[in-house]
Design a protein around this motif. Structure first.
Motif, short mmCIF file in Angstrom:
data_model
loop_
_atom_site.label_atom_id
_atom_site.label_comp_id
_atom_site.label_asym_id
_atom_site.label_seq_id
_atom_site.Cartn_x
_atom_site.Cartn_y
_atom_site.Cartn_z
N ARG A 1 0.85 -1.19 0.00
CA ARG A 1 0.00 0.00 0.00
C ARG A 1 0.89 1.24 0.00
O ARG A 1 1.83 1.33 0.76
N ASP B 1 -11.17 -5.52 1.42
CA ASP B 1 -10.47 -4.74 2.46
C ASP B 1 -10.14 -3.34 1.95
O ASP B 1 -10.23 -2.36 2.70
N ASP C 1 -11.42 0.49 3.49
CA ASP C 1 -10.45 1.45 4.03
C ASP C 1 -10.66 2.81 3.38
O ASP C 1 -10.43 2.98 2.18
N ASP D 1 -8.94 5.36 3.39
CA ASP D 1 -7.71 5.98 2.91
C ASP D 1 -7.27 5.44 1.55
O ASP D 1 -6.28 5.92 0.99
#
Length: 256
Positions: A169, A202, A206, A208
């Motif tokens: 990430r 996932d 998230d 972000d």
């Protein structure tokens, strides 16, 4: 605006203008976005400096936009794709205690060993050699120092690792670099697809993250990325030819 003393061509070609300061005959720039800023700058450099430019390869990279609604994304997939990536989770979960963990914080060496083992089983050769492993360990250490997050995802059933995903990430995006899984684990299940489905979910959860980048390339049996992606971009490999001899050679030799 051109600064005093700046080469006028530098403003159009960006940092690529400095290429002309080094001696070279031909240079290849791999996997740049077609018609993106780098591609335009290199074509501009070729035009202004009398270089020949040749497109020597092309590919398509895929990604999933994860800033929307996950259920809407899944509903928009084809029925067989939904089945393969999401709707057979209950079958997997019925086989034992299911867990997913990030091996970066526990044992990254074991993760890469398992990834190599899975690749040998599927492809007949390991994913990474010794020097490649050293590079990726340095890369992941540097990524963490730059605020990125290594995600060495391990899917386990009853404590046994059956699938691994090598993700990272960085700046609002998850990049899927490699994967591996147990061949023939269950006749109704595509382990790698299910594991990837969990990772994409996932990313949707998230706030972000805005995208899950599948990069370029295809699967062994089908172009699965095309079926689960929401966006794609064409990548090209561009060769610049400076040498007069090589310019002549490429002109008389048809491009394959």
């Amino acid at each position: 605006m051109i600064e005093p003393g700046q080469d006028p061509a530098e403003s159009a070609v960006g940092p690529y203008g400095s290429l002309m300061e080094a001696p070279w005959s031909e240079a290849v720039f791999r996997d740049i976005v077609q018609d993106g800023s780098d591609h335009r700058a290199l074509k501009q450099l070729a035009e202004e400096r009398g270089l020949d430019s040749r497109e020597v390869a092309s590919d398509v990279a895929y990604q999933v936009r994860t800033s929307g609604d996950f259920k809407a994304y899944v509903a928009g997939l084809g029925s067989s794709t939904r089945l393969r990536f999401y709707n057979r989770r209950k079958v997997l979960e019925s086989l034992g205690d299911l867990s997913i963990r990030n091996a970066w914080t526990s044992d990254p060496a074991d993760f890469f060993e398992r990834l190599n083992d899975f690749h040998v089983e599927r492809w007949g050769t390991p994913c990474f050699g010794r020097e490649s492993l050293q590079f990726h360990r340095r890369f992941l250490d540097g990524l963490a120092d730059e605020g990125g997050v290594p995600e060495l995802s391990v899917l386990e059933v009853d404590g046994k690792a059956v699938s691994v995903l090598y993700n990272v990430r960085f700046k609002g995006c998850t990049y899927n670099l490699q994967s591996g899984f147990v061949e023939g684990f269950h006749r109704k299940l595509a382990l790698g697809s299910l594991h990837l489905g969990y990772a994409i979910e996932d990313a949707f959860m998230d706030p972000d993250l805005a995208c899950f980048d599948l990069l370029a390339g295809q699967g062994k049996n089908s172009n699965y990325k095309q079926h689960i992606a929401t966006d794609s971009v064409t990548l090209v490999s561009l060769m610049l030819v400076r040498s007069a001899f090589y310019k002549w050679l490429y002109r008389v030799k048809p491009q394959q």
